[in-house]
Every structure is written in C-alpha cells, then in structure tokens.
Design a protein around this motif. Structure first.
Motif, PDB file in Angstrom:
ATOM      1  N   PRO A   1       0.923  -1.105  -0.056  1.00 52.12           N
ATOM      2  CA  PRO A   1      -0.044   0.024  -0.041  1.00 52.12           C
ATOM      3  C   PRO A   1       1.003   1.322   0.008  1.00 52.12           C
ATOM      4  CG  PRO A   1      -0.842  -1.653   1.629  1.00 52.12           C
ATOM      5  CD  PRO A   1       0.392  -2.190   1.042  1.00 52.12           C
ATOM      6  N   ILE A   2       1.895   1.194   0.914  1.00 51.55           N
ATOM      7  CA  ILE A   2       2.752   2.426   0.670  1.00 51.55           C
ATOM      8  C   ILE A   2       3.482   2.776  -0.675  1.00 51.55           C
ATOM      9  CG2 ILE A   2       5.009   3.567   1.757  1.00 51.55           C
ATOM     10  CD1 ILE A   2       4.476   1.700   4.313  1.00 51.55           C
ATOM     11  N   THR A   3       3.820   1.660  -1.313  1.00 49.70           N
ATOM     12  CA  THR A   3       4.486   1.629  -2.715  1.00 49.70           C
ATOM     13  C   THR A   3       3.633   2.352  -3.690  1.00 49.70           C
ATOM     14  OG1 THR A   3       5.908  -0.141  -2.010  1.00 49.70           O
ATOM     15  CG2 THR A   3       5.668   0.520  -4.347  1.00 49.70           C
TER      16      THR A   3
ATOM     17  N   PRO B   1       2.947   6.798  -7.903  1.00 48.57           N
ATOM     18  CA  PRO B   1       2.273   7.397  -9.108  1.00 48.57           C
ATOM     19  C   PRO B   1       2.697   8.891  -8.911  1.00 48.57           C
ATOM     20  CG  PRO B   1       0.781   5.836  -7.962  1.00 48.57           C
ATOM     21  CD  PRO B   1       1.921   6.102  -7.171  1.00 48.57           C
ATOM     22  N   ILE B   2       3.093   9.438  -7.776  1.00 48.03           N
ATOM     23  CA  ILE B   2       3.515  11.007  -7.540  1.00 48.03           C
ATOM     24  C   ILE B   2       4.571  11.248  -8.516  1.00 48.03           C
ATOM     25  CG2 ILE B   2       4.495  12.596  -5.974  1.00 48.03           C
ATOM     26  CD1 ILE B   2       3.397  11.075  -3.728  1.00 48.03           C
ATOM     27  N   PRO B   3       4.390  12.148  -9.315  1.00 50.05           N
ATOM     28  CA  PRO B   3       5.550  12.719 -10.298  1.00 50.05           C
ATOM     29  C   PRO B   3       6.475  13.142  -9.500  1.00 50.05           C
ATOM     30  CG  PRO B   3       3.202  13.662 -10.930  1.00 50.05           C
ATOM     31  CD  PRO B   3       3.228  13.033  -9.406  1.00 50.05           C
ATOM     32  N   LYS B   4       7.737  12.660  -9.597  1.00 44.82           N
ATOM     33  CA  LYS B   4       8.881  12.734  -8.784  1.00 44.82           C
ATOM     34  C   LYS B   4       9.494  14.268  -8.986  1.00 44.82           C
ATOM     35  CE  LYS B   4       8.519   8.673  -7.357  1.00 44.82           C
ATOM     36  NZ  LYS B   4       7.233   8.490  -8.002  1.00 44.82           N
ATOM     37  N   ILE B   5       9.257  14.844 -10.137  1.00 43.12           N
ATOM     38  CA  ILE B   5      10.036  15.998 -10.535  1.00 43.12           C
ATOM     39  C   ILE B   5       9.056  17.158  -9.617  1.00 43.12           C
ATOM     40  CG2 ILE B   5       8.348  16.522 -12.351  1.00 43.12           C
ATOM     41  CD1 ILE B   5      12.097  17.329 -12.344  1.00 43.12           C
TER      42      ILE B   5
END
Length: 248
Positions: free
Chosen positions: A92-94, A99-103
């Motif tokens: 669940p943490i992963t 999906p969060i855009p790392k930039i």
C-alpha cells in the motif's frame, strides 16, 4: 567480450541519425541547427576543458543514485516478493507513493536537503527505487512454489533460498526495470542540474543556450546522449555475464 554484431548495428544507427541531422541542417539553414560535423569538431575542441568536467559530475550523480537505489530497493523488493507480511505492509505504501510525479517533489527535496549534490542524487533515487522494488517483487512472486520444495527438503535456510533461486530468477526483471528507469533518471538529472550548481551536463547545455552558443549546446546534447548509450551498454554487458543462462 564485445558483441561485434551489436557494435555494427550501433554504427548503422548512428550513421542514420547523423544523415537525418545533416539533412535537417541543410534544409533549415539556420544557426539553431548546426551541421553535425561542426558540432563534432567543437566537441573535440572543448572536451578536455569543459565536457570532461561537466560529464564527470553527471556520471557521478547518476552512479551514486543508481547505487543507492539498488542498495535500498533490492532488499525491499526481495523481502516483499518472498515474505507475505512484508508485501501486505509495504505494497500500500508503494502504490500510494509511486504514482506521484517525482519532479513535483524537487522543491521539497531542495528545501529539505539543500541545493547541493545530495538533493540531485536523491531525485534520481526517488525515480529508480520504485521501479527496482516493484520489478524485483514481481520477479520473485513469478517463481513457482514448486521450485522451493527441493531445497526445503534438504533443510535449506532462507539465505540458501535467496542465493540459489530468488536472486538469479529476479535478475532479468531487475535489469529491465533499471533500463526503463535510467532514461527517466537522465532526464530528471538534466532538470535538477539547472538549479544550484555550476557543473553537470544540464547546466552546461542550458548555459550554452543562454549564451546563444548553439555549437556548445548541441555538443552537450550529444554527450548526454552518449552517457545514456554508455549506461545502457553497461547494463547489457552486466546482463550478458550474470544472466548467461537466458536464451538469446
């Protein structure tokens, strides 16, 4: 040993790209698209004084980011694939954070860790580590349960199971994920090197663009592309030697 056939195809591909580039340069006929031969001459001229320094910084950042991602991501991925408890807790943490855009995290990372080397390396880690974890976890889960039974019957420990079955079986997916992540990592590195530094290929390319020095700008782009080629070729080399049991 270098695969001569692969080198031949690389050569054909580079020739095709240079011919397309030369054609565009002749059609557009503007300084913004210099001829490839002019760019290569400029690249040779500035290689020792500029490119080696900026390219060295970029390679160091990518290498450090990849190494940290492997050191952290591989054990987590192996644990999630083999131990159900790990998977139930960490999946669940992963799934929430991957999906969060790392930039989009770049301002947070820079505010938290400063504008120096650490923030740039951490951005690469944030991109690569999730793909490493997921690829290895899925690779381990794809191993048939029956593959473990002979070692269980011989009294093998978890260490033996990991060494003899899990790690070799998950290596191909791990290397594939590393290839996919590498291109994104180089792109983000280019972006991060435009902030808080005077070294790196990202800084060099943008600085040349601001000075309207298109020869240096294209020289930097060629070098950045060459760094990508070098890294992908290195991964291919590693795969050929540690996954030699795979059919080609």
């Amino acid at each position: 040993m270098i695969d001569k056939n692969k080198l031949t195809y690389y050569g054909y591909g580079m020739i095709a790209l240079f011919l397309i580039w030369q054609g565009l340069s002749m059609i557009i006929a503007l300084p913004i698209v210099p001829a490839p031969f002019d760019v290569m001459i400029n690249l040779v001229k500035i290689f020792a004084s500029k490119i080696m320094i900026h390219g060295g910084y970029s390679l160091w950042r990518i290498g450090a980011g990849v190494l940290l991602s492997i050191l952290i991501g591989v054990p987590i991925g192996l644990g999630m694939g083999y131990f159900e408890t790990w998977d139930r807790f960490l999946s669940p943490i992963t799934y929430l954070t991957y999906p969060i855009p790392k930039i989009a995290l770049l301002p947070i990372v820079m505010l938290s860790f400063g504008l120096g080397e650490l923030s740039k390396i951490l951005m690469i880690v944030l991109i690569i580590i999730f793909q490493v974890i997921i690829a290895i976890r899925d690779g381990v889960k794809a191993i048939p349960k029956e593959a473990y039974y002979p070692l269980y019957s011989l009294g093998a420990t978890n260490k033996d199971i990991f060494h003899e079955i899990i790690i070799p079986a998950s290596l191909p997916k791990f290397l594939t994920s590393l290839r996919i992540a590498m291109a994104t990592a180089i792109s983000v590195l280019f972006f991060t090197e435009t902030f808080g530094t005077q070294y790196g290929m990202g800084y060099f390319i943008m600085d040349a663009w601001m000075r309207v020095n298109y020869l240096e700008m294209y020289s930097g782009i060629v070098v950045l592309s060459g760094i990508g080629l070098l890294l992908f070729t290195f991964i291919d080399f590693i795969e050929k030697h540690i996954c030699s049991w795979q059919s080609k």
